[in-house]
Scaffold this active site. Structure first.
Site, PDB file in Angstrom:
ATOM      1  N   TYR A 167      68.895 -54.632  26.771  1.00  0.00           N
ATOM      2  CA  TYR A 167      67.603 -54.117  27.232  1.00  0.00           C
ATOM      3  C   TYR A 167      67.257 -52.766  26.616  1.00  0.00           C
ATOM      4  CZ  TYR A 167      70.504 -51.562  30.646  1.00  0.00           C
ATOM      5  OH  TYR A 167      71.449 -50.763  31.245  1.00  0.00           O
ATOM      6  N   ASP A 212      77.070 -61.607  36.953  1.00  0.00           N
ATOM      7  CA  ASP A 212      76.300 -61.594  35.694  1.00  0.00           C
ATOM      8  C   ASP A 212      75.543 -62.906  35.457  1.00  0.00           C
ATOM      9  OD1 ASP A 212      76.818 -59.021  34.798  1.00  0.00           O
ATOM     10  OD2 ASP A 212      78.649 -59.594  33.749  1.00  0.00           O
ATOM     11  N   LYS A 236      85.816 -55.698  31.698  1.00  0.00           N
ATOM     12  CA  LYS A 236      85.495 -56.851  32.556  1.00  0.00           C
ATOM     13  C   LYS A 236      86.632 -57.866  32.661  1.00  0.00           C
ATOM     14  CE  LYS A 236      80.491 -56.727  32.398  1.00  0.00           C
ATOM     15  NZ  LYS A 236      79.242 -57.413  32.087  1.00  0.00           N
ATOM     16  N   GLY A 293      81.516 -63.572  23.272  1.00  0.00           N
ATOM     17  CA  GLY A 293      82.286 -62.530  23.946  1.00  0.00           C
ATOM     18  C   GLY A 293      82.227 -62.706  25.456  1.00  0.00           C
ATOM     19  N   LYS A 300      86.427 -68.166  18.250  1.00  0.00           N
ATOM     20  CA  LYS A 300      85.950 -67.825  19.597  1.00  0.00           C
ATOM     21  C   LYS A 300      84.813 -68.747  20.038  1.00  0.00           C
ATOM     22  CE  LYS A 300      85.661 -63.260  20.408  1.00  0.00           C
ATOM     23  NZ  LYS A 300      85.432 -61.847  19.974  1.00  0.00           N
ATOM     24  N   THR A 347      83.024 -65.017  14.587  1.00  0.00           N
ATOM     25  CA  THR A 347      84.394 -65.525  14.574  1.00  0.00           C
ATOM     26  C   THR A 347      84.375 -66.947  15.146  1.00  0.00           C
ATOM     27  OG1 THR A 347      85.080 -63.272  15.045  1.00  0.00           O
ATOM     28  CG2 THR A 347      86.770 -64.973  15.279  1.00  0.00           C
ATOM     29  N   SER A 383      73.536 -46.305  30.772  1.00  0.00           N
ATOM     30  CA  SER A 383      73.308 -47.327  31.805  1.00  0.00           C
ATOM     31  C   SER A 383      72.210 -46.925  32.796  1.00  0.00           C
ATOM     32  CB  SER A 383      74.607 -47.573  32.579  1.00  0.00           C
ATOM     33  OG  SER A 383      74.332 -48.430  33.666  1.00  0.00           O
ATOM     34  N   LEU A 384      71.398 -47.912  33.162  1.00  0.00           N
ATOM     35  CA  LEU A 384      70.357 -47.668  34.165  1.00  0.00           C
ATOM     36  C   LEU A 384      70.847 -48.018  35.569  1.00  0.00           C
ATOM     37  CD1 LEU A 384      67.168 -48.995  32.306  1.00  0.00           C
ATOM     38  CD2 LEU A 384      67.846 -46.622  32.705  1.00  0.00           C
ATOM     39  N   SER A 385      72.103 -48.457  35.700  1.00  0.00           N
ATOM     40  CA  SER A 385      72.605 -48.841  37.033  1.00  0.00           C
ATOM     41  C   SER A 385      72.542 -47.697  38.052  1.00  0.00           C
ATOM     42  CB  SER A 385      74.039 -49.374  36.925  1.00  0.00           C
ATOM     43  OG  SER A 385      74.019 -50.632  36.313  1.00  0.00           O
ATOM     44  N   ASN A 411      78.991 -68.096  16.446  1.00  0.00           N
ATOM     45  CA  ASN A 411      79.598 -66.767  16.545  1.00  0.00           C
ATOM     46  C   ASN A 411      80.221 -66.402  15.210  1.00  0.00           C
ATOM     47  OD1 ASN A 411      80.353 -64.505  18.210  1.00  0.00           O
ATOM     48  ND2 ASN A 411      82.476 -65.192  17.972  1.00  0.00           N
TER      49      ASN A 411
HETATM   50  P1  ATR Z   1      80.647 -58.543  25.623  1.00  0.00           P
HETATM   51  O1  ATR Z   1      81.671 -58.499  26.705  1.00  0.00           O
HETATM   52  O2  ATR Z   1      79.508 -57.568  25.812  1.00  0.00           O
HETATM   53  O3  ATR Z   1      80.162 -59.931  25.320  1.00  0.00           O
HETATM   54  P2  ATR Z   1      82.480 -58.616  23.381  1.00  0.00           P
HETATM   55  O4  ATR Z   1      83.404 -59.471  24.190  1.00  0.00           O
HETATM   56  O5  ATR Z   1      83.063 -57.510  22.576  1.00  0.00           O
HETATM   57  O6  ATR Z   1      81.378 -57.952  24.296  1.00  0.00           O
HETATM   58  O7  ATR Z   1      81.634 -59.574  22.419  1.00  0.00           O
HETATM   59  C1  ATR Z   1      80.781 -59.094  21.449  1.00  0.00           C
HETATM   60  C2  ATR Z   1      80.095 -60.255  20.720  1.00  0.00           C
HETATM   61  O8  ATR Z   1      79.235 -59.706  19.705  1.00  0.00           O
HETATM   62  C3  ATR Z   1      81.047 -61.182  19.997  1.00  0.00           C
HETATM   63  O9  ATR Z   1      80.515 -62.478  19.990  1.00  0.00           O
HETATM   64  C4  ATR Z   1      81.066 -60.592  18.574  1.00  0.00           C
HETATM   65  O10 ATR Z   1      81.421 -61.499  17.562  1.00  0.00           O
HETATM   66  P3  ATR Z   1      82.971 -61.709  17.162  1.00  0.00           P
HETATM   67  O11 ATR Z   1      83.534 -62.617  18.210  1.00  0.00           O
HETATM   68  O12 ATR Z   1      82.942 -62.306  15.823  1.00  0.00           O
HETATM   69  O13 ATR Z   1      83.601 -60.336  17.195  1.00  0.00           O
HETATM   70  C5  ATR Z   1      79.614 -60.238  18.423  1.00  0.00           C
HETATM   71  N1  ATR Z   1      79.403 -59.223  17.386  1.00  0.00           N
HETATM   72  C6  ATR Z   1      79.632 -57.896  17.470  1.00  0.00           C
HETATM   73  N2  ATR Z   1      79.288 -57.266  16.312  1.00  0.00           N
HETATM   74  C7  ATR Z   1      78.821 -58.245  15.465  1.00  0.00           C
HETATM   75  C8  ATR Z   1      78.288 -58.264  14.136  1.00  0.00           C
HETATM   76  N3  ATR Z   1      78.158 -57.125  13.420  1.00  0.00           N
HETATM   77  N4  ATR Z   1      77.882 -59.436  13.622  1.00  0.00           N
HETATM   78  C9  ATR Z   1      77.996 -60.590  14.334  1.00  0.00           C
HETATM   79  N5  ATR Z   1      78.484 -60.643  15.596  1.00  0.00           N
HETATM   80  C10 ATR Z   1      78.894 -59.501  16.165  1.00  0.00           C
END
Ligand code: ATR
Length: 278
Positions: free
Chosen positions: A223, A102, A66, A131, A158, A155, A15-17, A153
């Protein structure tokens, strides 16, 4: 006495924070120190108890806490409640008040780089990912410049959930990656909110860009690396791109203001970090 601030999450080493906040403290002659603490899921409750007792003035929260931090706080801002996630906490004595900077930080960064977008109101946006980060961004876009927000997405469930959470103020659909690819010319902004680009060896294009329109702005919330596979491909096509550095800086500046009541210099911070750390 030196005021203490923290970032808690896992991982935090990248992190750069800390660089950003400590630079601002020094330049505004505030006696304070910001430090990143590695806190795993199992350690969160204990870490928050320690913070309460320690006299720390405020902290940032990052992945994976979060959402889970909500139950450990005493008060939430309207926006944090709406989004269901907190990235900034103000410690008012032993009371912990959660905020989410954010989304607004994302929008300020976007407008800084593409000022013409600030004049718009009826944009169509494609969001990749559903996510935690996606919720903050979708929320602020639905309140401001977006008329339509589609979500694709891995999934689908979601994607449907986020689409429903966008509310009645915008049109919103959940799409497959193939559907999104085919209709890419309909969007003025495409935003990758997934973590796919974080690890260079796992980074890959989730959608092909052949159908994108010449003026579509491609944004990635990541980033580091400076250019994910998506942004590289968008640049190769000649599309305008923006990585997540501006969001990092503007969300951080909003947190800094809440903690200190002072406005730090976001513009020069972004180029300082870009030139020295990316
Ligand atoms: P954040 O809080 O940073 O958004 P998160 O809630 O874990 O982190 O969400 C990660 C996102 O990246 C999700 O949309 C996840 O897709 P899924 O809902 O299907 O899990 C997506 N993601 C992570 N790895 C992935 C991959 N290899 N291919 C496609 N989507 C991916």
């Amino acid at each position: 006495m030196t005021d203490q601030y923290r970032l808690i999450g896992a991982p935090v080493a990248h992190s750069l924070s800390p660089v950003m906040h400590n630079y601002w403290f020094r330049s505004l002659e505030i006696s304070a120190y910001y430090q990143a603490d590695l806190v795993t899921r199992d350690e969160l409750e204990q870490a928050v108890m320690q913070i309460r007792a320690s006299g720390i003035k405020g902290f940032n929260v990052t992945f994976p806490h979060k959402k889970s931090i909500l139950l450990l706080l005493d008060e939430l801002s309207e926006r944090a409640r709406l989004i269901g996630a907190v990235n900034t906490v103000v410690c008012a004595g032993s009371r912990l008040i959660g905020y989410n900077t954010d989304g607004v930080g994302f929008l300020q960064g976007l407008f800084h780089h593409f000022p013409n977008l600030a004049q718009k109101q009826h944009l169509s946006v494609l969001m990749i990912g559903a996510g935690g980060a996606a919720y903050s961004v979708a929320q602020i876009l639905s309140e401001t410049i977006a008329e339509r927000i589609d979500i694709c997405n891995r999934t689908m469930e979601k994607a449907f959930h986020l689409s429903a959470a966008c509310g009645a103020s915008v049109l919103s659909d959940a799409l497959t990656f193939a559907q999104a690819e085919q209709h890419l010319d309909q969007y003025q902004i495409v935003i990758n909110t997934t973590s796919v680009g974080l690890m260079p060896e796992q980074d890959h294009l989730l959608i092909r860009l052949d159908h994108a329109c010449r003026h579509t702005v491609f944004v990635d919330l990541i980033y580091q690396p400076r250019r994910t596979a998506l942004l590289k491909e968008a640049e190769r096509h000649g599309f305008p791109v923006l990585n997540g550095l501006s969001m990092l800086v503007y969300q951080g500046a909003l947190a800094f203001q809440m903690w200190t009541q002072l406005v730090p210099d976001s513009r020069s911070m972004e180029s300082y970090l870009e030139n020295n750390y990316l």
